[in-house]
Scaffold this motif. Structure first.
Motif, PDB file in Angstrom:
ATOM      1  N   LEU A  39       0.552  -0.993   0.298  1.00 30.06           N
ATOM      2  CA  LEU A  39       0.297   0.235   0.261  1.00 30.06           C
ATOM      3  C   LEU A  39       0.693   1.407   0.367  1.00 30.06           C
ATOM      4  O   LEU A  39       1.628   1.236   0.766  1.00 30.06           O
ATOM      5  N   PRO A  40       0.587   2.091  -0.762  1.00 30.21           N
ATOM      6  CA  PRO A  40       1.309   3.549  -0.569  1.00 30.21           C
ATOM      7  C   PRO A  40       1.590   3.978   0.555  1.00 30.21           C
ATOM      8  O   PRO A  40       0.306   3.829   0.993  1.00 30.21           O
ATOM      9  N   GLU A  41       3.038   4.951   1.163  1.00 25.23           N
ATOM     10  CA  GLU A  41       2.978   5.416   2.076  1.00 25.23           C
ATOM     11  C   GLU A  41       1.672   6.573   2.171  1.00 25.23           C
ATOM     12  O   GLU A  41       1.243   6.439   3.716  1.00 25.23           O
ATOM     13  N   GLY A  42       1.807   7.192   1.319  1.00 20.05           N
ATOM     14  CA  GLY A  42       0.498   7.601   1.638  1.00 20.05           C
ATOM     15  C   GLY A  42      -0.941   7.634   1.995  1.00 20.05           C
ATOM     16  O   GLY A  42      -1.351   7.823   2.842  1.00 20.05           O
ATOM     17  N   VAL A  43      -0.991   6.738   1.599  1.00 17.05           N
ATOM     18  CA  VAL A  43      -2.020   6.271   1.031  1.00 17.05           C
ATOM     19  C   VAL A  43      -2.449   5.323   2.863  1.00 17.05           C
ATOM     20  O   VAL A  43      -3.348   5.280   3.176  1.00 17.05           O
ATOM     21  N   ARG A  44      -1.310   4.627   2.961  1.00 15.73           N
ATOM     22  CA  ARG A  44      -0.721   4.216   4.423  1.00 15.73           C
ATOM     23  C   ARG A  44      -2.022   4.589   5.368  1.00 15.73           C
ATOM     24  O   ARG A  44      -2.144   4.466   6.270  1.00 15.73           O
ATOM     25  N   LEU A 127      -5.805  11.213  -2.247  1.00 20.47           N
ATOM     26  CA  LEU A 127      -5.595   9.769  -0.721  1.00 20.47           C
ATOM     27  C   LEU A 127      -6.940   9.703   0.171  1.00 20.47           C
ATOM     28  O   LEU A 127      -6.436   8.402   0.292  1.00 20.47           O
ATOM     29  N   ASP A 128      -7.353  10.404   0.393  1.00 25.52           N
ATOM     30  CA  ASP A 128      -8.221   9.915   0.304  1.00 25.52           C
ATOM     31  C   ASP A 128      -9.493   9.107   0.118  1.00 25.52           C
ATOM     32  O   ASP A 128     -10.015   8.612   0.516  1.00 25.52           O
ATOM     33  N   VAL A 129      -9.762   9.377  -1.795  1.00 22.02           N
ATOM     34  CA  VAL A 129     -10.187   8.793  -2.102  1.00 22.02           C
ATOM     35  C   VAL A 129      -9.464   6.606  -1.828  1.00 22.02           C
ATOM     36  O   VAL A 129     -10.528   5.879  -2.055  1.00 22.02           O
ATOM     37  N   LEU A 144      -8.046   1.950  -8.398  1.00 16.19           N
ATOM     38  CA  LEU A 144      -8.135   2.684  -7.932  1.00 16.19           C
ATOM     39  C   LEU A 144      -7.005   3.627  -6.755  1.00 16.19           C
ATOM     40  O   LEU A 144      -6.184   3.894  -7.045  1.00 16.19           O
ATOM     41  N   VAL A 145      -7.368   2.404  -5.787  1.00 15.49           N
ATOM     42  CA  VAL A 145      -5.742   2.415  -5.056  1.00 15.49           C
ATOM     43  C   VAL A 145      -4.657   2.784  -6.265  1.00 15.49           C
ATOM     44  O   VAL A 145      -3.213   3.611  -5.625  1.00 15.49           O
ATOM     45  N   GLU A 146      -3.787   1.793  -6.996  1.00 15.95           N
ATOM     46  CA  GLU A 146      -3.022   2.293  -7.942  1.00 15.95           C
ATOM     47  C   GLU A 146      -3.319   3.118  -8.453  1.00 15.95           C
ATOM     48  O   GLU A 146      -1.773   3.568  -8.445  1.00 15.95           O
ATOM     49  N   ASP A 147      -4.222   3.721  -9.343  1.00 12.64           N
ATOM     50  CA  ASP A 147      -3.959   4.982 -10.024  1.00 12.64           C
ATOM     51  C   ASP A 147      -3.767   6.312  -9.205  1.00 12.64           C
ATOM     52  O   ASP A 147      -2.787   6.809  -9.364  1.00 12.64           O
ATOM     53  N   VAL A 148      -3.899   5.974  -7.899  1.00 17.75           N
ATOM     54  CA  VAL A 148      -3.318   7.109  -6.592  1.00 17.75           C
ATOM     55  C   VAL A 148      -2.153   7.263  -6.478  1.00 17.75           C
ATOM     56  O   VAL A 148      -1.572   8.235  -6.468  1.00 17.75           O
ATOM     57  N   SER A 149      -1.984   5.969  -6.832  1.00 13.65           N
ATOM     58  CA  SER A 149      -0.925   5.554  -6.073  1.00 13.65           C
ATOM     59  C   SER A 149       0.539   6.051  -7.603  1.00 13.65           C
ATOM     60  O   SER A 149       1.551   7.123  -7.054  1.00 13.65           O
ATOM     61  N   ASP A 150       0.346   6.143  -8.806  1.00 16.72           N
ATOM     62  CA  ASP A 150       0.581   6.806 -10.016  1.00 16.72           C
ATOM     63  C   ASP A 150       0.787   8.023  -9.526  1.00 16.72           C
ATOM     64  O   ASP A 150       1.446   8.931 -10.240  1.00 16.72           O
TER      65      ASP A 150
END
Length: 467
Positions: A39-44, A127-129, A144-150
């Motif tokens: 999980l990307p650090e910002g999302v985590r 990041l909230d999404v 969706l999570v991978e798009d935000v990470s990219d």
């Protein structure tokens, strides 16, 4: 981030999401999807922050065992100290994740409805999404999570490139400034070198002058050395004469000391005769008194008149000797009489007292309020005070500074406060007065058999409220 600064995009549809003809509920909800990378650090951080905020509102029975010690922490401290545990619990325990998702549904209903409808609000923070998608697990949440990470990585790369460009420009400016400074330093060093050369010529002239002065000084030194040798010879002659006179004076001092010692010896011999006469007279009187005592057969008396008066000896007093006449069991004066006994030890069943007097307060405030009152009581009565709390259910160590004059103890794991109180009473020497404050009948019976005096918790509470 650049992704946050871009114009609001229209609500993008999750085109890759499976249609309503999914075969199973898990496939329809997206629960079977898995991330191919961490999980990307910002999302985590956003996920851990949402879980930390919601953790305090969940019942203790619904929390995973690893998170229960942090339930009473503030959200910021939970996110700091339990971040790894929260992330692991969200990934490993779907039921716990669903409870956090329900809290998110109550806090951000618009975002949750949009995600469940298969759209992404354009004005929402990426990041909230992504964090909401990770918790809710709708169809297509992995994409969706991978798009935000990219997007976050691209924004970070753009920021890094811009920062590198600014750094290069700054370094070029510094290089130009350093070159100008180096040219100025070179010109200054050339000027200083010319001044140094002229100064060196002047110093060489001074050196030649000093060499001439040195030769004249050396000739003067030789002359002075000859004069010094003559003065040393005359001083040696005078020193020999002084040593001879010193030996004569020492011999005279020895003769005078001998005469003085002879006079002192004569004085001591005269005084010894008088001392002998006085000692003989004193021995005669003592022997006469001893003979009279033997003649009358008088024993050595060990009894005094005050010993014949009937009273309670303080050293033998115990808490059971304190009179109860005209005193109720909850009268603070009874506790004052007990604490007035010398060397008394007051043992308090902490939670028994606090849950009797102020049960609605949190445990930490109960402890602080009781210990504050006991500190003032110990200061006024000078009694030894020990307060015992039940510590077998503690998940983390209690960090506190015991007040002055009060000993604070927690029972170990597998041991109750009642057992610890009985151990404290049995540890005291036989005959020492011990007063135990507890409403528990089992505690009272146990300490009474051990020789201690039990009193009710309301008695201590009345005494502290009066103070």
């Amino acid at each position: 981030m650049d992704a946050a600064r871009e114009p609001a995009e229209p609500q993008e549809q999750l085109s890759a999401v499976p249609g309503p003809e999914a075969d199973t509920p898990e496939e329809a909800s997206g629960a079977g999807e898995q991330l191919d990378r961490p999980l990307p650090e910002g999302v985590r951080r956003r996920v851990v922050g949402l879980a930390a905020d919601a953790l305090g509102g969940l019942p203790a029975g619904e929390l995973p065992a690893t998170l229960r010690p942090y339930a009473k922490f503030t959200p910021a401290r939970r996110a700091k100290y339990a971040g790894t545990a929260l992330a692991a619990a969200l990934e490993a325990e779907p039921v716990f994740r669903l409870r956090i998702a329900e809290r998110l549904r109550l806090g951000q209903p618009d975002l949750v409805r949009a995600l469940e409808a298969g759209s992404v609000p354009g004005a929402a923070e990426p990041l909230d999404v992504a964090a909401a998608a990770y918790l809710l697990r709708p169809r297509g949440w992995v994409r969706l999570v991978e798009d935000v990470s990219d997007r976050v990585e691209r924004a970070g790369a753009d920021d890094a490139a811009a920062e590198a460009a600014r750094m290069v420009e700054k370094l070029q400016e510094e290089l130009t400034s350093l070159r100008a400074s180096a040219r100025a330093d070179l010109d200054r060093q050339r000027a200083e070198s010319e001044g140094t050369r002229r100064e060196l010529e002047s110093l060489r002239k001074k050196q030649r002058s000093l060499e001439s002065d040195t030769r004249r000084a050396q000739a003067e030194v030789k002359k002075l050395q000859v004069e010094l040798a003559a003065a040393a010879s005359a001083a040696a002659t005078e020193r020999g004469a002084a040593e001879s006179e010193n030996r004569r004076l020492k011999h005279r001092v020895t003769e005078l000391e001998s005469a003085l010692e002879t006079g002192r010896r004569s004085a001591r011999e005269g005084r010894s005769v008088e001392d002998m006469r006085l000692r003989l007279l004193l021995d005669t009187v003592l022997q006469s008194a001893q003979g009279l005592q033997r003649e009358l057969a008088l024993p050595v008396t060990q009894l005094h008149p005050a010993d014949l008066v009937d009273a309670v000896v303080p050293a033998s007093a115990s808490p059971h000797d304190v009179a109860r006449r005209a005193l109720a069991e909850d009268d603070p004066a009874l506790l004052d009489q007990l604490l007035a006994i010398p060397q008394v030890h007051l043992v308090v069943d902490g939670y028994n007292v606090t849950k009797t007097g102020y049960p609605t307060l949190p445990l930490e405030q109960q402890r602080m309020r009781l210990l504050g009152g006991l500190a003032m009581l110990a200061q006024r009565t000078q009694a030894e005070v020990t307060c015992v709390f039940d510590g077998q259910d503690l998940d983390v160590p209690v960090i506190m500074a015991p007040p002055r004059g009060v000993r604070v103890r927690f029972s170990r794991t597998g041991q109750t406060a009642d057992e610890l109180i009985r151990q404290l009473v049995r540890a005291e020497p036989q005959g020492r007065p011990v007063v135990v404050v507890s409403t528990d009948k089992e505690v009272a019976d146990g300490v009474r058999k051990a020789g201690a005096r039990p009193v009710a918790s309301v008695l201590l509470l009345n005494r502290l409220s009066r103070a």
